[in-house]
Motif scaffolding. Structure first.
Motif, PDB file in Angstrom:
ATOM      1  N   VAL A  82       0.858  -1.180   0.000  1.00 38.08           N
ATOM      2  CA  VAL A  82       0.000   0.000   0.000  1.00 38.08           C
ATOM      3  C   VAL A  82       0.896   1.232   0.000  1.00 38.08           C
ATOM      4  N   TRP A 112       1.165   5.674  -0.800  1.00 44.12           N
ATOM      5  CA  TRP A 112       0.444   6.942  -0.938  1.00 44.12           C
ATOM      6  C   TRP A 112       1.446   8.078  -0.934  1.00 44.12           C
ATOM      7  N   CYS A 120      -8.158   3.427  -6.023  1.00 48.30           N
ATOM      8  CA  CYS A 120      -7.692   2.065  -5.756  1.00 48.30           C
ATOM      9  C   CYS A 120      -8.837   1.094  -5.507  1.00 48.30           C
ATOM     10  N   MET A 134      -6.730   4.706   7.389  1.00 45.90           N
ATOM     11  CA  MET A 134      -5.977   5.958   7.335  1.00 45.90           C
ATOM     12  C   MET A 134      -6.820   7.046   7.980  1.00 45.90           C
ATOM     13  N   VAL A 167      -5.559  10.542   0.516  1.00 52.00           N
ATOM     14  CA  VAL A 167      -6.332   9.306   0.395  1.00 52.00           C
ATOM     15  C   VAL A 167      -6.532   8.950  -1.079  1.00 52.00           C
ATOM     16  N   LEU A 214      -3.756   6.947  -2.702  1.00 50.25           N
ATOM     17  CA  LEU A 214      -3.518   5.560  -2.311  1.00 50.25           C
ATOM     18  C   LEU A 214      -3.434   4.657  -3.543  1.00 50.25           C
TER      19      LEU A 214
END
Length: 233
Positions: A27, A29, A146, A192, A213, A216
């Motif tokens: 993951v 970001w 995502c 998050m 966000v 991501l």
């Protein structure tokens, strides 16, 4: 008050990357440059102290030694609490908004997803139901680049311990927060959250957080981009 976390995928320039590994899914970001990482994954205490001192110098340029030391202590206590809570990543920002000094913290953690049918989209619906049932936040199912996610916006009471207040007595104050939960196809959920005790900075911080966000991205172990809404979600 801005509460919409389903913002356009505007990725800040000259920003620092963040990331956690959820077993076989990576993951990633992008964090705005004004956020500074807290050493939540640093096991060496001496190195953690050095990192916190460096953080205080970067976050409060031009401030006096007493102010930087106080800030470093606050960050150290926050880091300890976040580590105890199992947080995998955290960062903090201090900035002026309309001449008011404002601060915000962003942290990321991994947790087991609730049992649900229907893939990640079904898991997102189950998460939204749990959040609505157990809290008073404004809960929405959203779509990120995502894949499916759930946002939760609200206010909670936070206690400042006596060793950080002027008179030695603990103080309670409101903290505004946005939490986004992103279910993954491996039964793990990425959480998050952005929180701030300074309402004057809410619009700025919530917009930054929406951009973060939206940045991501999920990858499989071999580096292939993963979009969960297209993977049977």
């Amino acid at each position: 008050m801005t509460t919409d976390t389903d913002l356009p995928a505007l990725i800040p320039t000259h920003a620092a990357p963040g990331g956690v590994d959820a077993d076989d899914i990576h993951v990633r970001w992008v964090m705005p440059e004004i956020f500074h990482d807290l050493p939540v994954r640093e096991a060496d205490e001496d190195e953690a102290v050095r990192l916190l001192e460096d953080l205080a110098d970067r976050a409060l340029p031009g401030a006096g030694e007493e102010d930087r030391t106080r800030f470093a202590v606050i960050c150290a206590l926050s880091t300890g609490d976040l580590m105890a809570a199992g947080v995998d990543y955290a960062s903090i920002c201090v900035t002026a908004v309309d001449e008011s000094l404002c601060t915000a913290t962003v942290f990321v953690s991994l947790t087991d997803s609730p049992e649900a049918t229907g893939g990640v989209r079904g898991t997102a619906t189950a998460l939204a139901a749990v959040l609505r049932r157990t809290g008073t936040d404004e809960v929405s199912e959203i779509e990120l680049p995502c894949g499916p996610a759930v946002s939760s916006v609200g206010i909670r009471e936070t206690e400042l311990t006596g060793d950080l207040t002027g008179d030695g007595a603990p103080e309670t104050f409101p903290t505004w927060h946005i939490r986004v939960c992103v279910p993954l196809p491996n039964a793990t959920t990425v959480i998050m959250e952005m929180q701030t005790p300074t309402m004057a900075g809410w619009d700025v911080f919530s917009t930054m957080f929406g951009n973060t966000v939206s940045s991501l991205r999920l990858f499989t172990a071999d580096g292939t981009r993963l979009i969960t809404s297209e993977a049977g979600g």
